[in-house]
Design a protein around this motif. Structure first.
Motif, PDB file in Angstrom:
ATOM      1  N   ASP A  12       0.830  -1.210   0.000  1.00  0.00           N
ATOM      2  CA  ASP A  12       0.000   0.000   0.000  1.00  0.00           C
ATOM      3  C   ASP A  12       0.864   1.258   0.000  1.00  0.00           C
ATOM      4  O   ASP A  12       0.526   2.255  -0.649  1.00  0.00           O
ATOM      5  CB  ASP A  12      -0.947   0.000   1.201  1.00  0.00           C
ATOM      6  N   ALA A  34       2.081   1.680  -3.505  1.00  0.00           N
ATOM      7  CA  ALA A  34       1.003   2.211  -4.347  1.00  0.00           C
ATOM      8  C   ALA A  34       0.768   3.701  -4.074  1.00  0.00           C
ATOM      9  O   ALA A  34       0.563   4.492  -5.015  1.00  0.00           O
ATOM     10  CB  ALA A  34      -0.281   1.424  -4.123  1.00  0.00           C
ATOM     11  N   GLN A  35       0.789   4.108  -2.807  1.00  0.00           N
ATOM     12  CA  GLN A  35       0.581   5.516  -2.462  1.00  0.00           C
ATOM     13  C   GLN A  35       1.699   6.388  -3.028  1.00  0.00           C
ATOM     14  O   GLN A  35       1.447   7.480  -3.535  1.00  0.00           O
ATOM     15  CB  GLN A  35       0.484   5.693  -0.944  1.00  0.00           C
ATOM     16  N   LYS A  94       1.245   6.763  -6.704  1.00  0.00           N
ATOM     17  CA  LYS A  94       0.081   7.620  -6.977  1.00  0.00           C
ATOM     18  C   LYS A  94       0.411   9.104  -6.813  1.00  0.00           C
ATOM     19  O   LYS A  94      -0.098   9.945  -7.550  1.00  0.00           O
ATOM     20  CB  LYS A  94      -1.048   7.214  -6.026  1.00  0.00           C
ATOM     21  N   GLU A 102      -5.322   0.301   3.507  1.00  0.00           N
ATOM     22  CA  GLU A 102      -5.090   1.204   2.385  1.00  0.00           C
ATOM     23  C   GLU A 102      -5.981   2.448   2.452  1.00  0.00           C
ATOM     24  O   GLU A 102      -5.525   3.558   2.184  1.00  0.00           O
ATOM     25  CB  GLU A 102      -5.315   0.471   1.066  1.00  0.00           C
ATOM     26  N   ASP A 129      -4.654   6.236   2.570  1.00  0.00           N
ATOM     27  CA  ASP A 129      -5.062   7.165   1.519  1.00  0.00           C
ATOM     28  C   ASP A 129      -5.674   8.428   2.115  1.00  0.00           C
ATOM     29  O   ASP A 129      -5.348   9.539   1.703  1.00  0.00           O
ATOM     30  CB  ASP A 129      -6.052   6.475   0.576  1.00  0.00           C
TER      31      ASP A 129
END
Length: 180
Positions: free
Chosen positions: A88, A91-92, A95, A167, A171
């Motif tokens: 996660d 991914a963050q 992003k 996640e 986020d």
């Protein structure tokens, strides 16, 4: 002296002692709850400085990230929660990396080979720093892992999360951090 007088005196002494203990206890508890003299970072304070060797061979300092939204994640390969939240974090970072945003993972005392294997296995795309003697861990007052600090661009701590993050939680905190 009468027996009643002695009992009355003893009772008065017991009450005075009880009130004294109560006052001292209340003072100690209040001081522990509301005092920030321990020097450990808290929401609204600045995180302690560090200078750690990164997996890239460079020395990284907290000041290197000044003016950026920063996530500092303390982790270890031996920590199940750390392992779970790593994808996660990857991914963050992917992003938000085009924004003024950084993720820094500070490993807790493991050797470079172990950390390197983990980084490759999980395709970690953010800076990983080695805290071989755990001095930074002590400065941050860590008690359990993972622990993540969310630092605003002005250099103050917006939030501290202890334990593995879902996640959605991650986020939400990063979005709030990027708006500050």
């Amino acid at each position: 002296m009468t027996n009643t007088y002695m009992k009355s005196n003893r009772r008065l002494i017991q009450i005075v002692i009880f009130l004294g203990v109560l006052l001292l206890g209340g003072y100690a508890i209040g001081n522990a709850l509301f005092s920030s003299h321990d020097g450990l970072p808290r929401k609204g304070s600045e995180p302690p400085d560090f200078a750690l060797l990164g997996m890239d061979g460079q020395t990284h300092r907290l000041a290197d990230y000044k003016g950026k939204a920063l996530v500092i994640n303390f982790w270890g390969t031996y920590c199940p929660g750390c392992v779970t939240e790593t994808p996660d974090l990857v991914a963050q970072y992917a992003k938000h990396k085009d924004k003024s945003f950084e993720v820094v993972g500070i490993n807790l005392g493991e050797d470079k080979l172990t950390v390197s294997n983990f980084v490759k296995q999980f395709d970690v795309n953010y800076s990983i720093l080695l805290n071989e003697n755990n001095d930074v861990q002590r400065k941050y007052g860590l008690k359990s892992y993972p622990t993540t600090f969310f630092v605003k661009p002005d250099g103050t701590i917006q939030d501290i999360f202890v334990g593995p993050m879902a996640e959605a939680d991650m986020d939400k905190r990063i979005e709030k951090l990027l708006q500050s």
